[in-house]
Design a protein around this motif. Structure first.
Motif, mmCIF file in Angstrom:
data_model
loop_
_atom_site.group_PDB
_atom_site.id
_atom_site.type_symbol
_atom_site.label_atom_id
_atom_site.label_comp_id
_atom_site.label_asym_id
_atom_site.label_seq_id
_atom_site.Cartn_x
_atom_site.Cartn_y
_atom_site.Cartn_z
ATOM 1 N N ARG A 25 0.949 -1.176 0.041
ATOM 2 C CA ARG A 25 -0.091 -0.028 -0.050
ATOM 3 C C ARG A 25 0.899 1.159 0.026
ATOM 4 N NH1 ARG A 25 -5.558 0.835 0.828
ATOM 5 N NH2 ARG A 25 -6.642 -0.830 1.099
ATOM 6 N N THR A 29 1.279 4.718 -4.508
ATOM 7 C CA THR A 29 1.297 5.954 -4.890
ATOM 8 C C THR A 29 2.539 6.490 -5.563
ATOM 9 O OG1 THR A 29 1.791 6.850 -2.685
ATOM 10 C CG2 THR A 29 -0.842 6.506 -3.333
ATOM 11 N N ILE A 49 -0.068 7.595 -9.938
ATOM 12 C CA ILE A 49 -0.943 7.010 -9.235
ATOM 13 C C ILE A 49 -1.287 7.689 -7.896
ATOM 14 C CG2 ILE A 49 -2.072 4.746 -7.934
ATOM 15 C CD1 ILE A 49 -0.118 3.038 -9.972
ATOM 16 N N GLU A 50 -2.573 8.065 -7.642
ATOM 17 C CA GLU A 50 -2.897 8.857 -6.409
ATOM 18 C C GLU A 50 -4.106 8.210 -5.655
ATOM 19 O OE1 GLU A 50 -4.743 12.310 -8.043
ATOM 20 O OE2 GLU A 50 -2.971 13.073 -8.753
ATOM 21 N N ALA A 51 -3.725 8.163 -4.400
ATOM 22 C CA ALA A 51 -4.959 7.519 -3.515
ATOM 23 C C ALA A 51 -6.111 8.473 -3.417
ATOM 24 C CB ALA A 51 -4.542 7.236 -1.958
ATOM 25 N N SER A 52 -7.255 7.805 -3.482
ATOM 26 C CA SER A 52 -8.648 8.304 -3.508
ATOM 27 C C SER A 52 -9.190 8.359 -2.115
ATOM 28 C CB SER A 52 -9.398 8.137 -4.761
ATOM 29 O OG SER A 52 -10.563 8.900 -4.669
ATOM 30 N N TYR A 57 -8.331 4.374 -6.222
ATOM 31 C CA TYR A 57 -7.100 4.908 -6.523
ATOM 32 C C TYR A 57 -7.635 5.763 -8.014
ATOM 33 C CZ TYR A 57 -4.360 2.859 -3.054
ATOM 34 O OH TYR A 57 -3.810 2.510 -1.848
ATOM 35 N N TYR A 87 -8.457 -1.453 -4.993
ATOM 36 C CA TYR A 87 -7.421 -2.086 -4.328
ATOM 37 C C TYR A 87 -7.993 -3.222 -3.747
ATOM 38 C CZ TYR A 87 -3.345 -3.645 -1.498
ATOM 39 O OH TYR A 87 -2.529 -4.321 -0.905
#
Length: 125
Positions: A25, A29, A49-52, A57, A87
């Motif tokens: 994890r 990102t 890649i960005e966490a939402s 993501y 994920y």
């Protein structure tokens, strides 16, 4: 005595699985790049890649490519896409929600795979 060894082994396995998930994890990102060359084109691909929220993501894909015509590369062209992905804690992978692309992470090798295409992560020493 045997019960204690079994219990300790199970606890160690659970702890290792939890740490592995945290490692994956924390690796997700970032920015990843891939380059490829074939008979018909030369391409550079970038995934950001960005966490939402929660297990969601957002992936920004930017591709620059040159079509090869009569053995010569043409002008540089660009394409951009935005993917949403979920994920999966069991497989430690992302699944893109529109086309079902599976993105598998390999933190120890500093890379990810989208299908068979390999990307390496930038900014890791």
């Amino acid at each position: 005595m045997k019960v204690n060894i079994f219990f300790l082994t199970v606890c160690a396995m659970i702890l290792a699985a939890c740490n592995s998930d945290k490692s994956t994890r924390s690796f997700i990102t970032g920015t990843y790049v891939s380059q490829s060359e074939g008979e018909y084109s030369i391409a550079s691909d970038t995934l950001v890649i960005e966490a939402s929220e929660s297990n969601n993501y957002i992936i920004h894909r930017k591709t620059g490519f040159k079509r090869i015509t009569e053995g010569k590369p043409g002008k540089l062209e660009y394409e951009t896409e935005e993917w949403n992905a979920l994920y999966d804690e069991g497989t430690k992978s992302l699944t893109e929600t529109k086309k079902g692309k599976v993105i598998t992470f390999y933190p120890e090798a500093n890379k990810l795979l989208v299908g068979k295409r390999e990307y390496r992560k930038l900014g890791i020493k």
